[in-house]
Design an enzyme around this catalytic site. Structure first.
Site, PDB file in Angstrom:
ATOM      1  N   HIS A 121      38.879  39.611  41.172  1.00 14.49           N
ATOM      2  CA  HIS A 121      39.588  38.524  40.489  1.00 14.49           C
ATOM      3  C   HIS A 121      41.070  38.850  40.427  1.00 14.49           C
ATOM      4  O   HIS A 121      41.452  39.962  40.039  1.00 14.49           O
ATOM      5  CB  HIS A 121      39.038  38.329  39.072  1.00 14.49           C
ATOM      6  N   SER A 122      41.898  37.896  40.845  1.00 17.02           N
ATOM      7  CA  SER A 122      43.348  38.042  40.750  1.00 17.02           C
ATOM      8  C   SER A 122      43.808  39.289  41.514  1.00 17.02           C
ATOM      9  O   SER A 122      43.552  39.433  42.711  1.00 17.02           O
ATOM     10  CB  SER A 122      43.754  38.081  39.278  1.00 17.02           C
ATOM     11  N   LEU A 123      44.483  40.216  40.838  1.00 20.19           N
ATOM     12  CA  LEU A 123      44.958  41.429  41.498  1.00 20.19           C
ATOM     13  C   LEU A 123      43.802  42.269  42.022  1.00 20.19           C
ATOM     14  O   LEU A 123      43.946  42.977  43.030  1.00 20.19           O
ATOM     15  CB  LEU A 123      45.812  42.254  40.529  1.00 20.19           C
ATOM     16  N   PHE A 139      38.309  35.673  43.723  1.00 20.55           N
ATOM     17  CA  PHE A 139      38.477  34.640  42.699  1.00 20.55           C
ATOM     18  C   PHE A 139      39.955  34.548  42.323  1.00 20.55           C
ATOM     19  O   PHE A 139      40.559  35.544  41.920  1.00 20.55           O
ATOM     20  CB  PHE A 139      37.683  34.977  41.429  1.00 20.55           C
ATOM     21  N   SER A 198      41.261  41.233  43.596  1.00 21.13           N
ATOM     22  CA  SER A 198      40.927  40.779  44.942  1.00 21.13           C
ATOM     23  C   SER A 198      41.888  41.367  45.967  1.00 21.13           C
ATOM     24  O   SER A 198      41.486  41.700  47.091  1.00 21.13           O
ATOM     25  CB  SER A 198      40.958  39.248  45.000  1.00 21.13           C
TER      26      SER A 198
END
Length: 792
Positions: A380-382, A552, A384
């Site tokens: 998720h976010s960083l 995500f 990923s």
């Protein structure tokens, strides 16, 4: 009995003093049978006198031992919230308790909650297995209470429940009710009848304004057995694990607007997936084809901000004292982005993520030795971006990469051309290169176009050039490391300095690069226009090959772009991961797309993730309907204009018969009578005049056909043409030739103001059932399990 009120409102351990109905109490001089009704009427307004005066002597109820149920506290050092175990886990704990009893001995450990926790039965503690969490209390519960301000029934301590059960057994056996259990603290539990048991607060704890000592505070309702209270006992999880998923969080310690940790968010995501399995794979579950998917959280934030790095103390010393709360939030969350761009802390982050994943993988295999399913990763976010860099720099074990990335210390000039091609598995091209008198040094000066002219395919060309360049870089990296800054493109022609010295072969060898590359990085640049990943970072290797990578709300596209990457070769795939999904919310300010970096010539719309109930959201369906209505209205208007213009253009020839019909008429007339020559000549002149006016008016009709009719036909067929062409478009091999970008459907309230819900949109993935269903469908499609759409 010296029971005292605890933090939770329960009672501590002591033996109660039992007063039956023959023993007068200290509260009043009336007989016990005359005493109970008025006290209950005042203390418990919700109860009725008819219920309290229920004649229990007519049908004495046989005594049956209460069936206990095991509960646990979800948080450490907090015994105000109690949640029940599933029936399967409670039965396992009860069997273990009956086996060990109260005897002293070795600790008995029972795995619960999908073997993510261990319960120490003698200690009554629950310990997390896969993450750091303080031990929480476990209780064998049979009696419960609820105060006037409580929303749920809370369990009594085990010793107190035991005393209540003994008093209840005596009352049922002897059919003697209205029994009081008095405590030294003044609290009293009265067993009025099997259906009515109350706990009264001591008089000394009442408010000072009460006028009479006989006035009691509002009592607590007491219930026996978990079946008599309203509590939702969770369903047990299947023992069989079909797939394992590791989930990596983004910046900061909190993952959503409720400031929940990654552990809590993953727990909710796991629960949602279990619910979706029961609704969308119900038949497969009944047939035993489907078990469950295990989701495990990967926490790297605590390691970065812990005492080991000391980064928090260093940042705190330079932080301004103003707006302290905002600065604390910035230091704890947003700075993670800068830490990842720092070579020092980036190495810490990737090492932590990889080691944590490998550790969780080892623990899981130890506890699930029979597991033979695949493994996926979610970021998720960083998180990923971290996984993307890790997966880009994994080794797949092939001989083409193993020698390059294994850290073998050998020089390029020590190898022959034949040795190099053998190591790369390209021996068939040895004769082609030797025919051109190429050795390794001259091969290092070749460009991709040179090898293409020799008839070498794309894949072997990339392998050869990548291998040779890396070896030349390893030889003179120290002399060239500071020569060019990152991002500077080297020109093919070497220039001379003031002394007339050439820039040497180092410049020529790097003429193919978009920028210089660091030899301390284990980045694999095989298919990218420029290298990706952080320089000077030694990327660790995962202990497994992931099946699918789900991103995500990912900023991967933005980071690749600012690193200088403009295009991803369609043939590129992760070395060890074959599938990649980029999932995002349309209003997420952090998310970026990936497909435009692969397919640059076509503007592709992202794939819309279906609603988990099998349809579009109502407001999106309404929007589509309005769009179709507007297109139909436009088409009808344009069609009416076309018809009207055609009618206007045909006015001068409207009274004339068609050409074929006229010719047929004239021929018949000529055959019937020789005197018709005069008539035919007149008709011919009339036809010529009609042709003249037709040609005069033909240009506006042609203009209409070129403009209006063309626009109509284009608008009518645009949707169908797009549907026909989209399946034929290939978006590269990053997701095995399938689509990569998937967009969630916004909620109706979010569609009113996208700016208002921007932050929430970036944190919505943990609670999205549509996201969970997409993961499950990808996982079970590869297992060959049929997907079921539930009926509305």
């Amino acid at each position: 009995m010296s029971h005292v009120t605890g933090e939770e409102g329960g009672l501590s351990e002591a033996a109660p003093e039992v007063n039956n109905q023959e023993k007068p109490t200290q509260k009043t001089e009336k007989a016990p049978e005359d005493q109970v009704p008025p006290v209950v009427d005042e203390a418990s307004p919700s109860s009725t006198s008819s219920f309290e005066l229920l004649d229990m002597e007519l049908v004495p109820a046989p005594y049956q031992e209460v069936q206990p149920h095991w509960f646990f506290c979800p948080r450490a050092n907090d015994n105000t919230t109690w949640l029940p175990f599933s029936r399967e886990d409670s039965d396992k704990l009860e069997n273990a308790f009956n086996t060990v009893g109260d005897k002293e001995g070795d600790e008995v450990v029972i795995a619960v909650d999908g073997e993510r926790y261990d319960v120490h039965v003698r200690e009554r503690k629950r310990y997390a297995v896969y993450w750091e969490q303080g031990p929480t209390e476990v209780r064998r519960c049979s009696w419960f209470y609820k105060g006037d301000k409580d929303t749920k029934f809370l369990p009594y301590p085990e010793d107190f429940s035991k005393h209540l059960e003994e008093a209840y057994m005596v009352a049922v056996t002897l059919n003697e009710w209205k029994t009081e259990l008095e405590f030294p603290s003044g609290e009293t539990v009265i067993l009025h009848n099997p259906k009515l048991i109350m706990q009264y607060q001591p008089i000394g704890l009442q408010d000072e304004w009460q006028s009479s000592p006989s006035e009691q505070t509002r009592p607590r309702t007491v219930k026996r057995g978990v079946g008599s209270i309203s509590v939702e006992i969770p369903e047990g999880e299947p023992e069989k694990v079909d797939h394992l998923v590791f989930m990596v969080h983004g910046i900061g310690p909190a993952c959503d607007l409720r400031f929940r940790s990654i552990i809590q968010c993953v727990n909710d995501f796991r629960s949602a997936s279990l619910s979706l399995l029961g609704s969308h794979y119900k038949r497969a579950q009944q047939d035993g084809q489907v078990g469950r998917v295990e989701f495990l959280p990967v926490n790297w934030h605590s390691a970065l901000h812990g005492d080991a790095t000391g980064v928090d103390e260093d940042i705190q010393r330079i932080t301004l004292p103003s707006i302290s709360r905002l600065r604390h939030f910035t230091n704890d969350t947003l700075l993670d982005l800068f830490f990842y761009n720092s070579p020092t802390y980036c190495q810490t982050i990737v090492d932590t993520v990889a080691s944590e994943i490998n550790k969780l993988h080892t623990l899981f295999k130890q506890r699930h030795s029979e597991f033979d399913g695949a493994i996926s990763v979610v970021g998720h976010s960083l998180g990923s971006l971290i996984l993307f860099d890790l997966l880009t720099n994994q080794r797949n074990g092939s001989n083409a990469r193993q020698g390059v990335l294994s850290g073998e210390s050998f020089q390029l000039h020590q190898d022959t051309l034949q040795d190099t091609l053998t190591r790369l598995g390209l021996q068939q091209y040895l004769d082609t290169l030797q025919a051109e008198n190429l050795d390794l040094e001259s091969l290092a000066l070749c460009q991709d176009s040179d090898l293409r002219d020799l008839g070498i395919p794309l894949g072997p060309r990339k392998k050869i050039l990548n291998y040779v360049r890396k070896k030349w870089l390893s030889e003179d990296s120290k002399t060239r490391a500071g020569r060019l800054p990152p991002g500077i493109q080297v020109q093919p022609e070497a220039s001379s300095d003031n002394d007339g010295n050439q820039s040497s072969a180092a410049f020529k060898r790097n003429a193919h690069f978009h920028r210089t590359q660091s030899v301390t990085s284990a980045v694999e640049y095989e298919y990218f226009d420029v290298g990706i990943g952080q320089v000077s970072i030694n990327y660790p290797q995962l202990a497994f090959h992931p099946q699918t990578f789900f991103a995500f709300g990912s900023p991967i596209g933005m980071f690749l772009t600012v690193r200088g990457l403009k295009h991803i070769d369609p043939n590129y795939t992760f070395p060890t991961c074959k599938s990649f999904y980029n999932i995002y919310h349309p209003f997420d300010p952090v998310a970026y797309r990936i497909e435009p970096m692969i397919v640059t010539e076509v503007d592709l719309e992202p794939m819309l993730i279906p609603h988990h109930k099998g349809r579009k959201r109502m407001h999106l369906e309404l929007k589509d309907s309005l769009t179709r209505m507007s297109m139909d209205l436009k088409n009808n208007v344009l069609g009416s204009l076309r018809t009207a213009w055609q009618s206007f253009a045909r006015i001068p020839v409207a009274a004339l018969p068609p050409v074929d019909e006229a010719n047929t008429t004239i021929e018949n007339d000529l055959q019937e009578s020789p005197a018709s020559a005069t008539v035919s000549a007149s008709a011919k002149r009339e036809e010529q005049r009609a042709d003249f006016w037709t040609k005069v008016l033909e240009w506006p009709r042609a203009l209409h056909k070129h403009n209006l009719q063309g626009l109509c036909e284009e608008s009518e067929s645009s949707e169908s043409a797009e549907q026909r062409e989209q399946p034929e478009i290939k978006v590269g091999m990053l997701n095995e030739g399938r689509r990569i970008d998937y967009v969630l459907q916004e909620k109706p309230i979010e569609s009113f103001n996208e700016y208002l819900f921007a932050i929430q949109s970036h944190l919505c993935y943990w609670e999205s059932e549509d996201t969970a269903l997409l993961l499950l469908k990808e996982i079970y499609d590869k297992l060959g399990v049929a997907f079921e759409q539930p009926q509305q």
